[in-house]
Design a protein around this motif. Sequence first.
Motif, PDB file in Angstrom:
ATOM      1  N   PRO A 368       0.817  -1.217   0.000  1.00 59.10           N
ATOM      2  CA  PRO A 368       0.000   0.000   0.000  1.00 59.10           C
ATOM      3  C   PRO A 368       0.852   1.269   0.000  1.00 59.10           C
ATOM      4  N   GLY A 369       0.411   2.263  -0.754  1.00 59.32           N
ATOM      5  CA  GLY A 369       1.139   3.519  -0.854  1.00 59.32           C
ATOM      6  C   GLY A 369       2.101   3.514  -2.021  1.00 59.32           C
ATOM      7  N   HIS A 370       3.090   4.422  -1.991  1.00 61.35           N
ATOM      8  CA  HIS A 370       4.075   4.435  -3.071  1.00 61.35           C
ATOM      9  C   HIS A 370       5.275   3.541  -2.793  1.00 61.35           C
ATOM     10  N   GLY A 371       5.302   2.933  -1.598  1.00 64.74           N
ATOM     11  CA  GLY A 371       6.261   1.877  -1.345  1.00 64.74           C
ATOM     12  C   GLY A 371       7.621   2.318  -0.848  1.00 64.74           C
ATOM     13  N   VAL A 372       7.772   3.579  -0.419  1.00 61.95           N
ATOM     14  CA  VAL A 372       9.059   4.050   0.096  1.00 61.95           C
ATOM     15  C   VAL A 372       8.828   4.713   1.454  1.00 61.95           C
ATOM     16  N   THR A 373       9.662   4.403   2.411  1.00 61.43           N
ATOM     17  CA  THR A 373       9.568   5.003   3.740  1.00 61.43           C
ATOM     18  C   THR A 373      10.931   5.617   4.099  1.00 61.43           C
ATOM     19  N   MET A 374      11.126   5.949   5.374  1.00 61.13           N
ATOM     20  CA  MET A 374      12.380   6.540   5.815  1.00 61.13           C
ATOM     21  C   MET A 374      12.741   6.024   7.201  1.00 61.13           C
ATOM     22  N   ASP A 375      14.013   5.692   7.370  1.00 58.30           N
ATOM     23  CA  ASP A 375      14.538   5.330   8.675  1.00 58.30           C
ATOM     24  C   ASP A 375      15.053   6.623   9.306  1.00 58.30           C
ATOM     25  N   GLU A 376      14.236   7.247  10.147  1.00 64.98           N
ATOM     26  CA  GLU A 376      14.587   8.555  10.691  1.00 64.98           C
ATOM     27  C   GLU A 376      15.794   8.499  11.618  1.00 64.98           C
ATOM     28  N   ALA A 377      15.912   7.428  12.350  1.00 65.51           N
ATOM     29  CA  ALA A 377      17.047   7.306  13.266  1.00 65.51           C
ATOM     30  C   ALA A 377      18.361   7.218  12.494  1.00 65.51           C
ATOM     31  N   LEU A 378      18.362   6.449  11.434  1.00 66.30           N
ATOM     32  CA  LEU A 378      19.562   6.346  10.609  1.00 66.30           C
ATOM     33  C   LEU A 378      19.847   7.663   9.902  1.00 66.30           C
ATOM     34  N   ALA A 379      18.809   8.315   9.384  1.00 65.97           N
ATOM     35  CA  ALA A 379      18.981   9.596   8.695  1.00 65.97           C
ATOM     36  C   ALA A 379      19.615  10.638   9.614  1.00 65.97           C
ATOM     37  N   ALA A 380      19.255  10.602  10.890  1.00 61.09           N
ATOM     38  CA  ALA A 380      19.759  11.592  11.841  1.00 61.09           C
ATOM     39  C   ALA A 380      21.265  11.502  12.031  1.00 61.09           C
ATOM     40  N   ARG A 381      21.860  10.387  11.650  1.00 60.68           N
ATOM     41  CA  ARG A 381      23.307  10.224  11.764  1.00 60.68           C
ATOM     42  C   ARG A 381      24.064  10.923  10.641  1.00 60.68           C
TER      43      ARG A 381
END
Length: 402
Positions: A368-381
């Motif tokens: 469901p959706g466009h199929g892409v999410t984000m790992d915010e904890a990893l991005a914060a690094r």
Amino acid sequence: MKIIDAKVIVCSPGRNFVTLKIVTDDGLVGWGDATLNGRELSVASYLKDHVAPCLIGRDPHQIEDIWQYLYKGAYWRRGPVTMTAIAAVDMALWDIKAKVANLPLYQLLGGKSRAGCLVYGHANGASIDDTIEAVERHLEEGFKAIRVQTGVPGLAKVYGVGQPNGFYEPATKGLPQESIWSTDKYIQHMPKLFEALRDRFGPDLPLLHDVHHRLTPIEAARLGKMLEPYHLFWMEDATPAENQDAFRLIRQHTTTPLAVGEVFNCIWDCKTLIENQLIDYIRTSVTHTGGISHMRKIAALAELYQVRTGSHGPTDVSPICMGAALHFDISIPNFGIQEYMAHEPLVNEVFPNSYRFENGYMVPGDEPGHGVTMDEALAARYPYDPAYLPIARLEDGTLWNW
């Protein structure tokens, strides 16, 4: 259902990205890409300081009304910053709507019009021999269409050609780098490249080439005429298109197919080009052209004039853009081709995605959706790391189109 939060996230897992996260009171999350290469913080500020407060409390299902609110309601319309910000909102709202329906996004856009989306890769080399080797590697990887760029004798740097054995990224750390450009050297060299490529790979391999706005209309017409024997899939961004009628002169002198539009932001930027059939492919992207809602309108106009899409999609947009673009691509009747450069592994870790490359085609995921999410904890690094696109000058020092 109401929007309760709109968060802007800027990160740099190898390069800079701007991401919009919209959250509803039902706990659903929608993701949008707001990356504008070299001007990321301008879009981030526009979203955070002006757009996000206007979203709180609104019904996320009212996608078209919210789009019009952000476009007409701001009074100051168009431009890359505004339209990239609107695009991020639009992508996130379509993501939410598809998740509510428990369907992949393409089903809400009318379903599939094809099994997969033909994509092209980038084969670049400092010399013609290096470019031939790069094409061979892309064919081994499964690409069925390839954009080719090569170094030009007498020029130290040429668009599309990075460091030896390095992954090409135009933006560089620090202030903008400058390079020297010569139209005459370039025009004389390009037919030699395509002659060598046809001798090596035969007449059937779809070959694309990006001029990157470097030529005047008559120079572009000359190059297009010179390249006709090698029947390119397209010649891209032959001249700056602020004056859309410039393409009329090119069209009068060559039958080489023309593509343009990666720097366009709305339907008005390409209206004359499409209605007068001055181009064959329109290259507007989901991230920089108002999102899926506005891209559908451009595609519908283009369909009337047998113009196909060929959307911008390099690594300077995030996987969220690629995911949304593939759902758009697979649903419209006049899709032509999609640019595709694989992101570095770290980027795919920060942006987990479900799309896939199969035998020269890209296919969106069916979740469901466009199929892409984000790992915010990893991005914060990986915090924002300032970078600029380069600048080009002619040999006499005149500032030119990069």
